[in-house]
Scaffold this active site. Structure first.
Site, PDB file in Angstrom:
ATOM      1  N   ARG A  93       7.304   6.549  -0.357  1.00 49.07           N
ATOM      2  CA  ARG A  93       6.186   5.780   0.208  1.00 49.07           C
ATOM      3  C   ARG A  93       6.772   4.826   1.263  1.00 49.07           C
ATOM      4  O   ARG A  93       7.759   4.142   0.991  1.00 49.07           O
ATOM      5  CB  ARG A  93       5.447   4.988  -0.895  1.00 49.07           C
ATOM      6  CG  ARG A  93       4.811   5.905  -1.941  1.00 49.07           C
ATOM      7  CD  ARG A  93       3.826   5.156  -2.818  1.00 49.07           C
ATOM      8  NE  ARG A  93       2.617   4.802  -2.086  1.00 49.07           N
ATOM      9  CZ  ARG A  93       1.672   3.986  -2.578  1.00 49.07           C
ATOM     10  NH1 ARG A  93       1.833   3.420  -3.764  1.00 49.07           N
ATOM     11  NH2 ARG A  93       0.589   3.721  -1.869  1.00 49.07           N
ATOM     12  N   GLN A 200      -7.973   0.968  -7.513  1.00 46.17           N
ATOM     13  CA  GLN A 200      -7.032   0.154  -8.300  1.00 46.17           C
ATOM     14  C   GLN A 200      -7.721  -1.078  -8.888  1.00 46.17           C
ATOM     15  O   GLN A 200      -7.348  -1.565  -9.954  1.00 46.17           O
ATOM     16  CB  GLN A 200      -5.847  -0.303  -7.431  1.00 46.17           C
ATOM     17  CG  GLN A 200      -4.892   0.794  -7.016  1.00 46.17           C
ATOM     18  CD  GLN A 200      -5.222   1.388  -5.666  1.00 46.17           C
ATOM     19  OE1 GLN A 200      -6.384   1.422  -5.262  1.00 46.17           O
ATOM     20  NE2 GLN A 200      -4.224   1.874  -4.965  1.00 46.17           N
ATOM     21  N   ASP A 241       2.496  -5.816   0.320  1.00 50.01           N
ATOM     22  CA  ASP A 241       3.460  -4.713   0.308  1.00 50.01           C
ATOM     23  C   ASP A 241       4.621  -4.951   1.273  1.00 50.01           C
ATOM     24  O   ASP A 241       5.713  -4.440   1.073  1.00 50.01           O
ATOM     25  CB  ASP A 241       2.761  -3.399   0.644  1.00 50.01           C
ATOM     26  CG  ASP A 241       1.889  -2.987  -0.523  1.00 50.01           C
ATOM     27  OD1 ASP A 241       0.741  -3.461  -0.598  1.00 50.01           O
ATOM     28  OD2 ASP A 241       2.379  -2.252  -1.401  1.00 50.01           O
ATOM     29  N   LYS A 252      -3.050  -3.619   0.596  1.00 51.42           N
ATOM     30  CA  LYS A 252      -4.005  -2.530   0.390  1.00 51.42           C
ATOM     31  C   LYS A 252      -5.119  -2.536   1.435  1.00 51.42           C
ATOM     32  O   LYS A 252      -5.640  -3.585   1.792  1.00 51.42           O
ATOM     33  CB  LYS A 252      -4.597  -2.661  -1.017  1.00 51.42           C
ATOM     34  CG  LYS A 252      -5.592  -1.609  -1.429  1.00 51.42           C
ATOM     35  CD  LYS A 252      -5.118  -0.184  -1.187  1.00 51.42           C
ATOM     36  CE  LYS A 252      -3.813   0.148  -1.850  1.00 51.42           C
ATOM     37  NZ  LYS A 252      -3.228   1.434  -1.380  1.00 51.42           N
TER      38      LYS A 252
HETATM   39  O1  MRU Z   1      -1.170   1.893  -3.031  1.00 56.47           O
HETATM   40  P1  MRU Z   1      -0.762   0.882  -4.062  1.00 56.47           P
HETATM   41  O2  MRU Z   1      -1.633   0.883  -5.267  1.00 56.47           O
HETATM   42  O3  MRU Z   1       0.701   0.957  -4.383  1.00 56.47           O
HETATM   43  O4  MRU Z   1      -1.003  -0.516  -3.341  1.00 56.47           O
HETATM   44  C1  MRU Z   1      -0.722  -1.689  -4.028  1.00 56.47           C
HETATM   45  C2  MRU Z   1      -1.077  -2.913  -3.272  1.00 56.47           C
HETATM   46  O5  MRU Z   1      -1.508  -2.869  -2.151  1.00 56.47           O
HETATM   47  C3  MRU Z   1      -0.782  -4.215  -3.945  1.00 56.47           C
HETATM   48  O6  MRU Z   1      -1.701  -5.186  -3.567  1.00 56.47           O
HETATM   49  C4  MRU Z   1       0.622  -4.671  -3.526  1.00 56.47           C
HETATM   50  O7  MRU Z   1       1.538  -3.651  -3.759  1.00 56.47           O
HETATM   51  C5  MRU Z   1       1.036  -5.883  -4.236  1.00 56.47           C
HETATM   52  S1  MRU Z   1       1.429  -5.541  -5.920  1.00 56.47           S
HETATM   53  C6  MRU Z   1       2.039  -6.919  -6.658  1.00 56.47           C
END
Ligand code: MRU
Length: 351
Positions: A93, A200, A241, A252
């Site tokens: 990713r 999520q 992220d 996200k």
């Molecule tokens: O695609 P994902 O579910 O991995 O995305 C997660 C997010 O965007 C979270 O907000 C981010 O990773 C922060 S987690 C503490």
């Protein structure tokens, strides 16, 4: 408004190193069932990250570190195999920088202990991966301590996606701030965005908070503006992220819109993240790579296909919120405010 008087934090084992391999809760199946996946090879871990068995920036960092350790456990010639192990895990990713941070930490440790015998190297790499996991929990608790005072008492907190125990090794970043505010005795409740397309918020954040007895209301993403305008929301708290040197925040998809709506309605917009989410090599968020995910995540909900066959689909998994919409960034070393180029560098140096 009513809030849980006491926080019952039901421990969630997101990811663990065991003698059988790396065991992770299968986040694709929550909340319908609590099932676990055991990864026995580094390729299994890479698959689990890619297919969202485990997700969330800090959690995939921990998974990658354990993946490197698993790779070492199975390899008889680490000098030649370590580059492939690291590349495979790094290729899963592209957006969350914690993944690359954790792999680099493992790679650097390996470089410094290459002269040891193989069983000693394996033991040290396993220990380091477990340390990264344990540190992550402590870091999130520290983020909670710094963030909780920012949460207004007696109000509703809006959050997006899942930045909770499931997205980390435990406690969570944004949800860690919420948990810590409840532990301080603040009377708060939470609005959780469902977070299309992968849900999520609806599946994971709602599940986590309900288990903790924190009063939570699930809303669809397009309801956020309505509630921000209503005066009910005291603040927005989200995770991240990757955060560029100037404080631009990748998180996200949908976070950017939320931040603009928060500013329009004078609602503080807080980002909670460990310093391992900082990427000070990038001057601005424009340089952050945005993952494009499969079309079926948009055309299907939980396996049900509802869009016309053959329709074009876009599915960027993240967006970038410009720093001018971010009221503060809460890390384990303190709270950064604009100008972020200075405050984030200072926090990183403190670490
Ligand atoms: O695609 P994902 O579910 O991995 O995305 C997660 C997010 O965007 C979270 O907000 C981010 O990773 C922060 S987690 C503490």
């Amino acid at each position: 408004m009513n809030s849980s008087a006491t926080l019952v934090q039901n421990t969630i084992e997101t990811i663990e190193w065991t003698p059988n391999g790396v065991v992770m809760i299968d986040q694709r199946r929550l909340p319908r069932e609590t099932a676990f996946v055991t990864c026995r090879t580094y390729v299994d871990v890479a698959d689990a990250i890619r297919n969202m068995t485990i997700r969330g920036a800090p959690a995939i960092g921990v998974a990658a570190a354990m993946g490197v350790a698993l790779g070492a456990l199975k390899s008889e010639d680490l000098d030649s195999e370590m580059p492939l192990i690291c590349e495979t895990l790094a290729g899963t990713r592209p957006t969350a920088v914690n993944l690359f941070w954790a792999i680099e930490r493992m790679r650097q440790l390996y470089s410094s202990i290459r002269q040891l015998n193989l069983s000693e190297i394996r033991a040290r790499l396993i220990k380091e991966a477990q340390k990264i996991r344990d540190e992550d929990i402590a870091i999130n608790e520290a983020i909670g301590r710094y963030g909780a005072p920012l949460v207004p008492d007696g109000r509703t907190v809006l959050t997006h996606c899942n930045a909770g125990a499931l997205a980390t090794a435990g406690f969570g970043t944004a949800l860690g701030v919420i948990r810590a505010a409840v532990q301080l005795g603040k009377k708060i409740d939470v609005f959780a965005d469902e977070t299309r397309p992968f849900l999520q918020g609806a599946r994971l954040t709602a599940w986590e908070l309900q288990r903790d007895g924190i009063e939570t209301t699930l809303i669809t993403d397009n309801m956020a503006g309505h509630f921000l305008k209503s005066g009910r929301i005291g603040c927005v708290v989200v995770g991240a992220d990757r955060i560029a040197a100037n404080g631009d925040v990748a998180n996200k998809i949908g976070t950017y819109g939320l931040a603009v709506l928060a500013k329009e309605n004078s609602v503080p917009f807080y980002v909670a993240a460990p310093t391992s989410t900082l990427d000070l090599t990038l001057a601005s968020g424009d340089q952050i790579p945005i993952e494009e995910r499969a079309a079926h995540e948009v055309t299907h909900v939980q396996g049900v296909h509802f869009a016309p066959e053959g329709i074009h689909v876009a599915n960027p998994a993240f967006d970038v919120t410009p720093n001018r919409y971010v009221s503060a960034i809460v890390t384990e070393h303190g709270v950064a405010r604009a100008p972020y180029t200075d405050s984030l560098r200072e926090l990183r140096e403190r670490g």
